[in-house]
Each structure stands twice: as C-alpha cells, then as structure tokens.
Design a protein around this motif. Structure first.
Motif, PDB file in Angstrom:
ATOM      1  N   SER A   4     -20.200  19.293  26.521  1.00  0.00           N
ATOM      2  CA  SER A   4     -21.194  18.965  27.484  1.00  0.00           C
ATOM      3  C   SER A   4     -20.641  18.858  28.662  1.00  0.00           C
ATOM      4  CB  SER A   4     -22.131  17.767  27.219  1.00  0.00           C
ATOM      5  OG  SER A   4     -22.788  17.882  25.984  1.00  0.00           O
ATOM      6  N   ILE A   5     -21.496  19.168  29.858  1.00  0.00           N
ATOM      7  CA  ILE A   5     -20.863  19.135  31.348  1.00  0.00           C
ATOM      8  C   ILE A   5     -21.574  18.093  31.912  1.00  0.00           C
ATOM      9  CG2 ILE A   5     -20.846  20.498  33.230  1.00  0.00           C
ATOM     10  CD1 ILE A   5     -20.091  23.105  31.938  1.00  0.00           C
ATOM     11  N   ILE A   6     -20.964  17.427  32.755  1.00  0.00           N
ATOM     12  CA  ILE A   6     -21.555  16.721  33.826  1.00  0.00           C
ATOM     13  C   ILE A   6     -21.369  17.198  35.096  1.00  0.00           C
ATOM     14  CG2 ILE A   6     -21.423  14.515  34.930  1.00  0.00           C
ATOM     15  CD1 ILE A   6     -20.762  13.186  32.334  1.00  0.00           C
ATOM     16  N   GLY A   7     -22.336  17.549  35.812  1.00  0.00           N
ATOM     17  CA  GLY A   7     -22.158  18.163  37.118  1.00  0.00           C
ATOM     18  C   GLY A   7     -22.642  19.731  36.958  1.00  0.00           C
ATOM     19  N   THR A   8     -23.172  20.395  37.923  1.00  0.00           N
ATOM     20  CA  THR A   8     -23.525  21.484  37.866  1.00  0.00           C
ATOM     21  C   THR A   8     -22.993  22.423  39.311  1.00  0.00           C
ATOM     22  OG1 THR A   8     -25.646  20.888  39.098  1.00  0.00           O
ATOM     23  CG2 THR A   8     -25.851  21.133  36.723  1.00  0.00           C
ATOM     24  N   VAL A  30     -25.995  19.735  29.410  1.00  0.00           N
ATOM     25  CA  VAL A  30     -25.492  19.593  30.777  1.00  0.00           C
ATOM     26  C   VAL A  30     -26.304  18.170  31.368  1.00  0.00           C
ATOM     27  CG1 VAL A  30     -27.322  21.122  31.652  1.00  0.00           C
ATOM     28  CG2 VAL A  30     -25.326  20.610  32.973  1.00  0.00           C
ATOM     29  N   ALA A  31     -25.682  17.678  32.241  1.00  0.00           N
ATOM     30  CA  ALA A  31     -26.377  16.579  33.042  1.00  0.00           C
ATOM     31  C   ALA A  31     -26.124  16.639  34.553  1.00  0.00           C
ATOM     32  CB  ALA A  31     -25.846  14.951  32.709  1.00  0.00           C
ATOM     33  N   SER A  32     -27.124  16.460  35.332  1.00  0.00           N
ATOM     34  CA  SER A  32     -27.178  16.392  36.893  1.00  0.00           C
ATOM     35  C   SER A  32     -28.031  15.100  37.413  1.00  0.00           C
ATOM     36  CB  SER A  32     -27.599  17.769  37.448  1.00  0.00           C
ATOM     37  OG  SER A  32     -28.066  17.346  38.809  1.00  0.00           O
ATOM     38  N   ARG A  33     -27.816  14.560  38.616  1.00  0.00           N
ATOM     39  CA  ARG A  33     -28.522  13.519  38.853  1.00  0.00           C
ATOM     40  C   ARG A  33     -29.891  14.148  39.494  1.00  0.00           C
ATOM     41  NH1 ARG A  33     -24.251  10.615  42.864  1.00  0.00           N
ATOM     42  NH2 ARG A  33     -23.817  12.695  43.551  1.00  0.00           N
ATOM     43  N   ASN A  34     -30.275  15.618  39.534  1.00  0.00           N
ATOM     44  CA  ASN A  34     -31.338  16.095  39.652  1.00  0.00           C
ATOM     45  C   ASN A  34     -31.866  16.918  38.424  1.00  0.00           C
ATOM     46  OD1 ASN A  34     -33.045  18.059  40.606  1.00  0.00           O
ATOM     47  ND2 ASN A  34     -32.551  17.977  42.716  1.00  0.00           N
ATOM     48  N   GLU A  56     -27.423   9.443  30.438  1.00  0.00           N
ATOM     49  CA  GLU A  56     -28.157   9.933  29.381  1.00  0.00           C
ATOM     50  C   GLU A  56     -27.129  10.782  28.567  1.00  0.00           C
ATOM     51  OE1 GLU A  56     -32.524  10.511  29.869  1.00  0.00           O
ATOM     52  OE2 GLU A  56     -31.737  11.249  31.738  1.00  0.00           O
ATOM     53  N   LEU A  57     -26.436  11.830  29.164  1.00  0.00           N
ATOM     54  CA  LEU A  57     -25.702  12.458  28.508  1.00  0.00           C
ATOM     55  C   LEU A  57     -24.400  11.577  27.774  1.00  0.00           C
ATOM     56  CD1 LEU A  57     -24.114  16.072  29.602  1.00  0.00           C
ATOM     57  CD2 LEU A  57     -22.651  14.310  28.691  1.00  0.00           C
ATOM     58  N   ILE A  58     -23.900  11.209  28.419  1.00  0.00           N
ATOM     59  CA  ILE A  58     -22.672  10.064  27.858  1.00  0.00           C
ATOM     60  C   ILE A  58     -23.309   9.371  26.663  1.00  0.00           C
ATOM     61  CG2 ILE A  58     -21.249   8.003  28.352  1.00  0.00           C
ATOM     62  CD1 ILE A  58     -21.079   9.219  31.276  1.00  0.00           C
ATOM     63  N   ASN A  59     -24.703   8.888  26.561  1.00  0.00           N
ATOM     64  CA  ASN A  59     -25.045   8.156  25.516  1.00  0.00           C
ATOM     65  C   ASN A  59     -25.515   8.819  24.324  1.00  0.00           C
ATOM     66  OD1 ASN A  59     -24.390   5.561  26.800  1.00  0.00           O
ATOM     67  ND2 ASN A  59     -26.517   5.431  27.788  1.00  0.00           N
ATOM     68  N   ASP A  60     -25.533  10.161  24.614  1.00  0.00           N
ATOM     69  CA  ASP A  60     -26.118  11.051  23.373  1.00  0.00           C
ATOM     70  C   ASP A  60     -24.928  11.217  22.523  1.00  0.00           C
ATOM     71  OD1 ASP A  60     -26.525  13.388  22.018  1.00  0.00           O
ATOM     72  OD2 ASP A  60     -27.846  14.204  23.316  1.00  0.00           O
ATOM     73  N   THR A  61     -25.371  10.859  21.142  1.00  0.00           N
ATOM     74  CA  THR A  61     -24.188  10.774  20.118  1.00  0.00           C
ATOM     75  C   THR A  61     -23.762  12.216  19.544  1.00  0.00           C
ATOM     76  OG1 THR A  61     -26.007  10.659  18.624  1.00  0.00           O
ATOM     77  CG2 THR A  61     -25.071   8.590  19.101  1.00  0.00           C
ATOM     78  N   GLU A  62     -24.386  13.234  20.100  1.00  0.00           N
ATOM     79  CA  GLU A  62     -24.248  14.343  19.722  1.00  0.00           C
ATOM     80  C   GLU A  62     -22.933  15.082  20.244  1.00  0.00           C
ATOM     81  OE1 GLU A  62     -25.531  16.480  17.036  1.00  0.00           O
ATOM     82  OE2 GLU A  62     -26.436  14.564  16.414  1.00  0.00           O
ATOM     83  N   THR A  63     -22.736  14.987  21.657  1.00  0.00           N
ATOM     84  CA  THR A  63     -21.587  15.325  22.417  1.00  0.00           C
ATOM     85  C   THR A  63     -20.321  14.782  21.954  1.00  0.00           C
ATOM     86  OG1 THR A  63     -23.062  15.427  24.416  1.00  0.00           O
ATOM     87  CG2 THR A  63     -20.758  15.370  24.821  1.00  0.00           C
ATOM     88  N   GLU A  64     -19.314  15.492  21.710  1.00  0.00           N
ATOM     89  CA  GLU A  64     -17.881  15.412  21.199  1.00  0.00           C
ATOM     90  C   GLU A  64     -17.044  15.331  22.258  1.00  0.00           C
ATOM     91  OE1 GLU A  64     -17.245  17.107  16.750  1.00  0.00           O
ATOM     92  OE2 GLU A  64     -18.515  18.359  17.906  1.00  0.00           O
ATOM     93  N   LEU A  65     -17.030  16.527  23.169  1.00  0.00           N
ATOM     94  CA  LEU A  65     -16.163  16.474  24.705  1.00  0.00           C
ATOM     95  C   LEU A  65     -17.128  16.713  25.757  1.00  0.00           C
ATOM     96  CD1 LEU A  65     -13.156  16.945  25.740  1.00  0.00           C
ATOM     97  CD2 LEU A  65     -13.431  19.439  25.319  1.00  0.00           C
ATOM     98  N   VAL A  66     -16.759  15.834  26.716  1.00  0.00           N
ATOM     99  CA  VAL A  66     -17.451  15.830  28.028  1.00  0.00           C
ATOM    100  C   VAL A  66     -16.340  16.123  29.077  1.00  0.00           C
ATOM    101  CG1 VAL A  66     -18.448  14.244  29.820  1.00  0.00           C
ATOM    102  CG2 VAL A  66     -18.695  13.860  27.450  1.00  0.00           C
ATOM    103  N   TYR A  67     -16.792  17.371  29.695  1.00  0.00           N
ATOM    104  CA  TYR A  67     -16.248  17.925  30.796  1.00  0.00           C
ATOM    105  C   TYR A  67     -16.898  17.261  32.109  1.00  0.00           C
ATOM    106  CZ  TYR A  67     -14.634  21.333  34.317  1.00  0.00           C
ATOM    107  OH  TYR A  67     -14.258  21.790  35.348  1.00  0.00           O
TER     108      TYR A  67
END
Length: 320
Positions: A4-8, A30-34, A56-67
C-alpha cells in the motif's frame, strides 16, 4: 505481498506503475489526506481501497508493506506508526530529516522485529557492480576524482519551506554522497563545504569536497536554483566514466583521455523502482528487518554526513 502507498505525489505514481508491473507485489490500498485525491489515484491504478487519512491505511490489517512517499518531516511519524502496527516499511529518501530520528526508527524496528528500509533507489541498481568493476578493473587506470552533480530549478513551495524539509541536500545531495560512498567508499573526510542559503533559510545550492586517504577526491554539488547536468563522472588515469541520471539511470559511457567513446552500457529497467521493491519483499519473506543493499548502519552513516554538512552551514530545521 500486499503493498500500500501513503501519498499520491509524483514518486508515488512511479512506484504505483512499478507495483502494477511486477509479479512479487499486489497493489492493495492508497492513502491521502484528501479522499478525492486517493480515489482518483486508486481509479488510475485500479487499487481496491482508498483512504482519506494515513492512519486508516496503517490500521488496515490487510496491508503487509507500506511505501511512504510523503514530505520528509512526516517520514518518522508515519514509519513509526507503521512499525508499531507490525507493517513492514519502505520509506522514501531521506528516511528522516536527521540521524537521531532514523536511529529512533531502527530501535522501533528492532523492538518489534519488523522490516524497514530507506527507498534510496540508486543503492539497488544492479549496474552499480558494473561501474565498480570498471573502476577497479584497470582498463582506464586508477580512479582519481569523482564529480557528482544533481540539480534543477524548482519553484515548488515545499523545496523552499524549512518546515517541509526543504533544500537541495535532502532531496538531491543525498544522491551525491551515496555515489561517493558506493564508488569510492566510506573512508572519507569532509575537506570543504559551503552553501547558498535562501531567504527562508534552506540550502538552495551547496558544494562539498571529500578527501580520501589514498588521495582520491569527490566533488559534490546539488542545487534547487540552477540546472545542473545531473550526472556522475569518475575520472581515472586513462579515461573517465559517465553515469547518467536521474531519468536516464543505467546509461553508462566510458571515454578515453581524449574524450573518445570506447564503451557504452544501457541496462534494461522498467521504472527503476522494481529493484528496491523486489529486494525489500525478498528480505521480508526471509524474516529480515533490513536490506543488504542499504543496511540500517549505512542509512545512519549517510544521515550523519548530511547532519554534519548542515551543521557546518548553520542550517537547522524548525521541527528537529
């Protein structure tokens, strides 16, 4: 592995194209503040989940690797939260704005036995070995001088805002120091350094000279107020090597002393991000907490050099 990606932003788009193209990763969220920005990004890359907040993305249990591809000052907070939630982390360079913050992340990584790596893509390029072999092979003699320059004229507020981690060093200068470390080694001392500070107090142009015990020198220049050729040149006794970057990473030319082209390499690549992504996933599956291409100690070493340079310039970020 679900990534999953944080930032767009622009770098997130490059990594997104990579995730969609490789077999080792599955794009999950994917997560954005917007939220609208996240939804547009998700639609563009056919991503199942879009979030309007990073937590929300960080707390999602499905994500294994966060970029993590946000502005520099958010790297520490978002990486730490991810590690504490047992999420492996690949964080864009610089991993933090100073060494102390990076040390804190690596302690958290060790305490939680969770992987974290700085996404400094030049460390993972397979053709780096080819350049090292050229330098040590003797075909063009012993190496004498490395000249690494990265720069462009930018007008984005982020680059000139100290609260957003602006300046040339963290964005572009890190490539220069890495080039010197990769090709000439880490046994150097800072012989001289200077910078031009902007009205906002960030380095908009800087110069550093490194001195090696065997006499080699490295001249490093980075800038956000002028267009540099953004190349790495290694001058040897009987010729020189030219490494193109960043859009042409992987293109290498070798010249004799008269400037005649004698050899050229152009290795295959997709976006250039596939090498770091594959290496991180391999390391995670092997139960490791760091990558061999860029260990935690190596990240700390480069961060320490940048801390020393900023100290010499009298440059400090307000959120340090």
């Amino acid at each position: 592995m679900k990534v999953s990606i944080i930032g767009t932003g622009n770098i997130a788009h490059a990594m997104a194209k990579t995730i969609k193209a490789v077999e080792c990763a599955e794009f999950y969220a994917v997560a954005s503040r917007n939220i609208e920005s996240a939804r547009e990004f998700a639609k563009e890359f056919d991503i199942p989940v879009a979030y309007g907040s990073y937590d929300e993305l960080i707390n999602d249990t499905e994500t294994e690797l966060v970029y993590i591809s946000t502005i520099h000052p958010l790297h520490h907070e978002l990486s730490e939260k991810s590690l504490c939630r047992k999420k492996s982390v690949l964080c864009e360079k610089p991993i933090t704005i100073n060494r102390a913050q990076a040390e804190d992340l690596f302690r958290t990584s060790k305490e939680n036995n969770v992987f974290i790596c700085e996404a400094l893509w030049t460390r993972f390029f397979p053709w780096i070995k080819d350049v090292r072999d050229l330098i040590t092979g003797g075909e063009i003699g012993k190496p004498v001088l490395l000249d690494s320059r990265f720069g462009n004229r930018v007008r984005s507020e982020r680059f000139y805002n100290p609260e957003l981690g602006g300046g040339a060093l963290l964005d572009m200068g890190i490539y220069n120091i890495t080039a010197a470390d990769l090709l000439f080694g880490s046994d150097f001392e800072i012989s001289d350094t200077a910078c031009i500070l902007s009205d906002t107090g960030i380095d908009e142009h800087n110069f550093t000279m490194l001195k090696y015990p065997d006499g080699k020198r490295a001249y490093l220049t980075s800038s956000i107020n002028m267009c540099l050729d953004s190349k790495i040149k290694v001058f040897c006794e009987r010729g020189y090597i030219e490494i193109f970057g960043p859009s042409d990473w992987g293109k290498i030319k070798i010249f004799d002393t008269g400037g005649k082209l004698i050899h050229e390499l152009e290795p295959k690549r997709m976006t250039g991000y596939e090498f770091e992504l594959q290496s991180c996933i391999d390391a995670i599956k092997a139960g490791k907490t760091e990558c061999g291409e860029i260990s935690h100690d190596k990240t700390l070493f480069i961060m320490n050099v940048m801390d020393e340079l900023r100290a010499a310039w009298g440059m400090k970020y307000p959120n340090e």
